[in-house]
Design a protein around this motif. Structure first.
Motif, PDB file in Angstrom:
ATOM      1  N   ASN A  63       8.044  -6.797  -6.606  1.00 28.66           N
ATOM      2  CA  ASN A  63       7.673  -8.199  -6.368  1.00 28.66           C
ATOM      3  C   ASN A  63       6.446  -8.316  -5.450  1.00 28.66           C
ATOM      4  O   ASN A  63       6.380  -9.176  -4.579  1.00 28.66           O
ATOM      5  CB  ASN A  63       8.862  -8.994  -5.807  1.00 28.66           C
ATOM      6  CG  ASN A  63       9.476  -8.341  -4.580  1.00 28.66           C
ATOM      7  OD1 ASN A  63       9.178  -7.186  -4.254  1.00 28.66           O
ATOM      8  ND2 ASN A  63      10.316  -9.074  -3.885  1.00 28.66           N
ATOM      9  N   PHE A  64       5.481  -7.437  -5.698  1.00 27.08           N
ATOM     10  CA  PHE A  64       4.286  -7.426  -4.858  1.00 27.08           C
ATOM     11  C   PHE A  64       3.527  -8.755  -4.936  1.00 27.08           C
ATOM     12  O   PHE A  64       2.927  -9.197  -3.957  1.00 27.08           O
ATOM     13  CB  PHE A  64       3.370  -6.269  -5.290  1.00 27.08           C
ATOM     14  CG  PHE A  64       2.297  -5.962  -4.293  1.00 27.08           C
ATOM     15  CD1 PHE A  64       2.578  -5.217  -3.158  1.00 27.08           C
ATOM     16  CD2 PHE A  64       1.009  -6.442  -4.464  1.00 27.08           C
ATOM     17  CE1 PHE A  64       1.590  -4.947  -2.222  1.00 27.08           C
ATOM     18  CE2 PHE A  64       0.018  -6.179  -3.522  1.00 27.08           C
ATOM     19  CZ  PHE A  64       0.316  -5.435  -2.399  1.00 27.08           C
ATOM     20  N   GLU A  65       3.613  -9.421  -6.095  1.00 29.62           N
ATOM     21  CA  GLU A  65       2.897 -10.690  -6.269  1.00 29.62           C
ATOM     22  C   GLU A  65       3.380 -11.744  -5.253  1.00 29.62           C
ATOM     23  O   GLU A  65       2.602 -12.571  -4.796  1.00 29.62           O
ATOM     24  CB  GLU A  65       3.068 -11.218  -7.701  1.00 29.62           C
ATOM     25  CG  GLU A  65       2.285 -10.426  -8.743  1.00 29.62           C
ATOM     26  CD  GLU A  65       0.801 -10.263  -8.381  1.00 29.62           C
ATOM     27  OE1 GLU A  65       0.153 -11.300  -8.125  1.00 29.62           O
ATOM     28  OE2 GLU A  65       0.317  -9.116  -8.330  1.00 29.62           O
ATOM     29  N   ASP A  66       4.676 -11.678  -4.925  1.00 28.75           N
ATOM     30  CA  ASP A  66       5.219 -12.632  -3.937  1.00 28.75           C
ATOM     31  C   ASP A  66       4.545 -12.466  -2.584  1.00 28.75           C
ATOM     32  O   ASP A  66       4.350 -13.430  -1.852  1.00 28.75           O
ATOM     33  CB  ASP A  66       6.732 -12.431  -3.764  1.00 28.75           C
ATOM     34  CG  ASP A  66       7.506 -12.874  -4.994  1.00 28.75           C
ATOM     35  OD1 ASP A  66       6.911 -13.600  -5.826  1.00 28.75           O
ATOM     36  OD2 ASP A  66       8.685 -12.513  -5.125  1.00 28.75           O
ATOM     37  N   LEU A  67       4.191 -11.222  -2.284  1.00 28.45           N
ATOM     38  CA  LEU A  67       3.530 -10.952  -1.005  1.00 28.45           C
ATOM     39  C   LEU A  67       2.205 -11.696  -0.903  1.00 28.45           C
ATOM     40  O   LEU A  67       1.833 -12.188   0.152  1.00 28.45           O
ATOM     41  CB  LEU A  67       3.237  -9.453  -0.883  1.00 28.45           C
ATOM     42  CG  LEU A  67       4.222  -8.550  -0.181  1.00 28.45           C
ATOM     43  CD1 LEU A  67       3.612  -7.165  -0.058  1.00 28.45           C
ATOM     44  CD2 LEU A  67       4.606  -9.065   1.185  1.00 28.45           C
TER      45      LEU A  67
END
Lengths: 338, 262
Positions: A63-67
């Motif tokens: 879920n790197f995009e959430d970062l």
């Protein structure tokens, strides 16, 4: 991905740090939750909010995009193959170096099992105060005041910490996750060659949890049970009701301790906070320990023999009767309706 | 003989703590303390390890003298020595100050193999003391441990977190907090030991004896401070329904229909 690199000794000083739990290819959502109150605090104090993430590599984070849309102003990654597994001693030493070099004003952790293992170890190394399971944060004359229910009773304590950085673990599910449009600046912290990545712990094996993780905190409807249901058999009937209503089953602390329900179902200070559209409490008197975890539900229904029970008072509708009897009748009636 | 140290806490009986609405201080209806139920599990773990590996189990607690019956209870369950850390200046210690007192006392017992604790106390519920002790003693700390055994000179530990279970290997000494649901059976106290413990008293250490100054412990030595406590007052806001369970079930179903649940 190429990240801006910054040497440990050159870290910016005096900001607010939040622990971003990156583990088993996921950034734990609770790390985003704690950014919500911290964003307000850091803005009022005119300080940056910085998420600190320890992990082996960036590649596998799902879920790197959430970062990239989280509320932090900056994200500092500490990357090393030795950080693949959670080793309490090593992780705490890494964070101690971050604190010594960036001299933050505050350092906050989600009250996950890793967060609540790591924060006190760090506090012990640096001899700092640490508040546990905080569920409210406010500023008064630039001082961070934290609140939490305590004594497992209807007592709320307001706390301060005289040491800097102010440290606390923040209750899970207490704050909603908010996002922003501006991408945080992502940096990689370079540790000196002399830093030892050794740990006294060796993680030999990992057995992923087989239990279906309950989606309590996201549930639209929750049927919860307390000691008023009298025994485990009666409590089990909640699962039947939950099926009929498309609901999740929640529980109070005493019931979890009795072994009627798994601890994952515990709502309250030591469990999760929920905000369903409808919450029905069967045989739950409503100790603060439980009610802080569900009082923001949209519609609360209480079933209890005691008219004076706190949950009866906070409920939108309360049914004064034996919860186990009503539960039986309710299930029978609903079955015939389907 | 190798030693296991078990840290235990006396906690107020649940439901006996109220807030004085004028002074905002805690009112204790009863001075009686009970053994923190989570610590009972740590004691059981220590005694089971003692039976397998022949350890001496030392039970230690910081608190007022009314903790003594709890230490004696631990003895009756199978612990071998009792230590009470008691001093007026310990009062008001937060987790860091408490951990410092425990760590100082534990140092005097060195060498030891393991320090076991419950996961958390049911009053403060912080779970912070075990990792803080570990940090202060500069030994590893592992939380939420479900299994502990020796293999080829190392300890193998199973701990649980949100992701699953992890098997760890490490050398002693270390601190482990024990998962509260580790055992299906907790032994009762032995009659023989209940009689034995009538004739013995715990060893008591004061701040002075541990080399601790008033600045390091109690309120003065605690970085975190309670600035206010209050009781949450709830005012009734909803509708109260009474009647036979049949009638109430009908009414509840009508409400659930308005909420589109049925």
């Amino acid at each position: 991905m190429v990240l801006e690199e910054v040497k440990l000794e050159n870290l910016e000083k005096g900001h607010i740090l939040a622990f971003g739990e990156c583990y088993k290819k996921m950034i734990h959502p609770s790390s985003f939750e704690i950014l919500t109150p911290l964003k307000e605090i850091s803005e009022s104090l005119r300080k940056k909010l910085i998420l600190i993430c320890l992990t082996a590599s960036l590649e596998e984070t799902e879920n790197f995009e959430d970062l990239k849309k989280c509320l932090a102003d900056e994200i500092w990654f500490i990357l090393n193959p030795e950080l693949k597994d959670f080793k309490d001693d090593l992780w705490a030493r890494v964070l101690a170096e971050i604190v010594k070099n960036s001299r933050p004003y505050g350092f906050f952790f989600p009250a996950t099992i890793i967060g609540t293992s790591l924060a006190p170890r760090l506090a012990g190394i640096l001899k700092l105060g640490l508040c546990a399971h905080v569920n409210s944060l406010e500023l008064k004359d630039n001082q961070i005041i934290m609140a939490r229910p305590t004594y497992g009773e209807n007592v709320i304590a307001k706390l301060i910490s005289k040491s800097v950085p102010v440290m606390a673990t923040i209750s899970l599910g207490t704050f909603p996750i908010n996002y922003k449009n501006k991408e945080p600046l992502i940096k990689k912290v370079i540790f000196p060659e002399t830093f030892s990545w050794e740990s006294k712990l060796k993680i030999k094996r990992f057995f992923p949890t087989k239990k279906k993780i309950t989606k309590l905190s996201a549930a639209k409807v929750i049927v919860a049970g307390g000691r008023g249901l009298k025994n485990k058999e009666n409590f089990q009937k909640l699962f039947e009701l939950a099926k009929l209503l498309n609901a999740e089953v929640g529980a109070t602390r005493p019931v979890c301790y009795e072994g009627w329900a798994e601890e994952e179902r515990m709502i309250g200070v030591s469990g999760v906070t929920v905000r369903p559209k409808v919450y029905i409490g069967f045989g739950i008197s409503g100790a603060l320990q439980h009610t802080v975890g569900m009082e923001n539900s949209e519609f609360i229904i209480a079933v209890n023999t005691d008219k004076e029970a706190p949950l009866v008072k906070i409920a939108n509708v309360a049914f004064i009767t034996d919860a186990s009897i009503l539960l039986d009748i309710l299930i029978e009636k609903l079955k015939t309706m389907k | 003989m190798n030693k296991i140290i078990v840290c235990i806490k006396g906690v107020p009986i649940p439901g006996t703590i109220k807030v004085d609405s004028e002074t905002h201080t805690l009112k204790r209806e009863s001075l009686e303390l009970i053994l923190n139920p989570n610590d009972r599990v740590a004691i059981e773990m220590a005694i089971r390890l003692k039976e397998i590996y022949d350890f001496k189990v030392i039970v230690i607690s910081m608190g007022p003298p009314n903790v003594i019956p709890i230490l004696k209870h631990a003895y009756a369950l199978g612990c071998d020595e009792m230590i009470l850390l008691s001093d007026k200046i310990f009062a008001g210690s937060d987790t860091l100050a408490t951990s410092l007192v425990l760590a100082k006392a534990i140092q005097t017992l060195s060498p030891y193999s393991l320090i076991l604790t419950g996961l958390k106390s049911i009053d403060g519920e912080t779970a912070q003391v075990p990792p803080e002790i570990g940090a202060l003693l500069e030994i590893p700390s592992i939380t939420n441990v479900k299994k502990l055994f020796k293999q080829n000179g190392f300890w193998i530990i199973i701990r649980e977190n949100e992701y699953g279970e992890e098997e760890l290997e490490l050398s002693e000494p270390f601190v482990a907090s024990i998962n509260s649901h580790t055992f299906d059976y907790l032994r009762p106290p032995s009659l023989k030991r209940l009689l034995e413990v009538k004739k013995i008293e715990p060893v008591i250490f004061t701040a002075n004896e541990l080399g601790l100054s008033p600045e390091q412990v109690g309120l003065k030595g605690s970085p975190t401070q309670v600035i206010n406590i209050f009781e949450k007052k709830i005012e009734a806001k909803g509708t109260i329904m009474e009647g036979s369970p049949q009638e109430l079930a009908e009414k509840l179903i009508r409400i659930l229909k308005t909420k589109d649940l049925i």
